[in-house]
Design an enzyme around this catalytic site. Structure first.
Site, PDB file in Angstrom:
ATOM      1  CB  THR A  16      -0.852   0.007   1.289  1.00 23.85           C
ATOM      2  OG1 THR A  16      -1.826  -1.016   1.181  1.00 23.85           O
ATOM      3  CG2 THR A  16      -1.548   1.321   1.525  1.00 23.85           C
TER       4      THR A  16
ATOM      5  CB  VAL B 240     -13.543  -2.961   1.790  1.00 18.19           C
ATOM      6  CG1 VAL B 240     -13.035  -1.599   2.242  1.00 18.19           C
ATOM      7  CG2 VAL B 240     -14.326  -2.832   0.489  1.00 18.19           C
TER       8      VAL B 240
ATOM      9  N   GLY C 122      -5.036  -5.455   6.686  1.00 21.88           N
ATOM     10  CA  GLY C 122      -6.180  -4.593   6.988  1.00 21.88           C
ATOM     11  C   GLY C 122      -7.150  -5.158   8.005  1.00 21.88           C
TER      12      GLY C 122
HETATM   13  N1  ASP Z   1      -3.714  -2.359   4.367  1.00 24.62           N
HETATM   14  C1  ASP Z   1      -3.995  -2.870   3.051  1.00 24.62           C
HETATM   15  C2  ASP Z   1      -5.254  -3.691   3.093  1.00 24.62           C
HETATM   16  O1  ASP Z   1      -5.424  -4.481   4.000  1.00 24.62           O
HETATM   17  C3  ASP Z   1      -2.911  -3.707   2.468  1.00 24.62           C
HETATM   18  C4  ASP Z   1      -1.532  -3.114   2.490  1.00 24.62           C
HETATM   19  O2  ASP Z   1      -1.213  -2.311   3.344  1.00 24.62           O
HETATM   20  O3  ASP Z   1      -0.730  -3.460   1.611  1.00 24.62           O
HETATM   21  O4  ASP Z   1      -6.038  -3.589   2.182  1.00 24.62           O
END
Ligand code: ASP
Length: 275
Positions: free
Chosen positions: A143, A172, A197
């Site tokens: 991310t 999500v 997440g």
């Molecule tokens: N936090 C993001 C999610 O769970 C993934 C990530 O940080 O790469 O969608």
């Protein structure tokens, strides 16, 4: 972190810093920095976003500013290069905070946000096999996010993602959930998260870090305390960017790596994958 990722991060940090130096708002600096990372295709966001198990990229993004606590977010948005700009437009052009799915995509197209060149072909997995392949703990991340502080003393935070590996269509994560993936408040600080997440949401990590800042903890102590809680309470994994309105910052992670950096305009931007 590859050398092209490191070069891209350095370039993005320089653009963000120069915007702030010329008097732009923290919000604009965060959006523009994230746009560079989304466009690059080198990270799990925008052109480089992961695909869900049906082969489609559904992306999440959010942005928030600390003066009036304005925020905007999109979830499960498809086919555009810059979900972060869609999130900013939700904040600036609507009375809402979060738009989701095909109607978020319609909103982005209405505002002429650039479309991705290669629209994915849909996969052929049955729903039963998608359920079998679904991951239980996302551990490959990427991310993109940013925090910034402008001359007026306002902080802002943003994040944009393609989610985790092997996720069900429609999944999500924390990124578009205000208080989980991002938070910004001039009374405490700005936080942007990356990581698994499902764990970040259950601890409402971004807002919890801000609350610790509000209790007088330093950026580093607040970040480490909440990340430790994430590990002990929900076996979570994450990394965080934290910046206070007085310019104190921390980059902290309980993942093995986190590609990130900072720049204060002197020398070259610092970019590393461990902090
Ligand atoms: N936090 C993001 C999610 O769970 C993934 C990530 O940080 O790469 O969608």
């Amino acid at each position: 972190m590859t050398s092209s990722q490191a070069a891209c991060l350095r370039g993005a940090l320089q653009v963000g810093y120069h915007l702030l130096d010329r008097g732009s708002s923290a919000l604009v600096a965060v959006e523009q920095t994230i746009r560079i990372l989304e466009r690059s295709g080198l990270f799990n966001a925008g052109n480089g976003a992961h695909r869900q198990l049906d082969g489609v990229r559904r992306m999440d993004a959010s942005i928030m500013e600390g003066e009036r606590l304005r925020a905007g977010a999109v979830a499960s948005i498809e086919g555009i290069v810059h979900p972060i700009t869609a999130a900013l437009l939700v904040m600036e052009e609507t009375a809402h905070v979060l738009l989701v799915g095909p109607l978020a995509t319609k909103f982005a197209k209405y505002h002429r946000i650039e479309l991705q060149k290669h629209q994915p072909t849909r996969g052929r997995l049955s729903y039963g096999s998608m359920l079998k392949q679904m991951t239980t703990k996302g551990d490959r991340h990427g991310t993109v996010g940013a925090v910034a502080l402008d001359r007026s003393g306002t902080v802002a935070a943003g994040a944009s993602t393609g989610g985790i590996d092997l996720m069900l269509p429609g999944r999500v994560g924390d990124t578009p959930i205000i208080g989980c993936g991002v938070y910004a408040d001039n009374e405490t600080g700005a936080v942007s998260m990356t990581g698994w997440g499902e764990s970040i949401m259950r601890v409402a990590v971004a807002k919890t870090i801000c609350d610790r800042l509000g209790q007088g903890k330093t950026a580093g102590t607040a970040a480490r305390w909440v990340l430790q809680k994430l590990v002990t309470r929900v076996n979570g994994s994450a990394g965080t960017l934290v910046l206070t309105p007085r310019g104190q910052f921390a980059i902290s992670h309980v993942t093995s790596h986190m590609a990130a950096g900072w720049w204060d305009g002197k020398g070259k931007p610092t970019v590393r994958d461990q902090f």
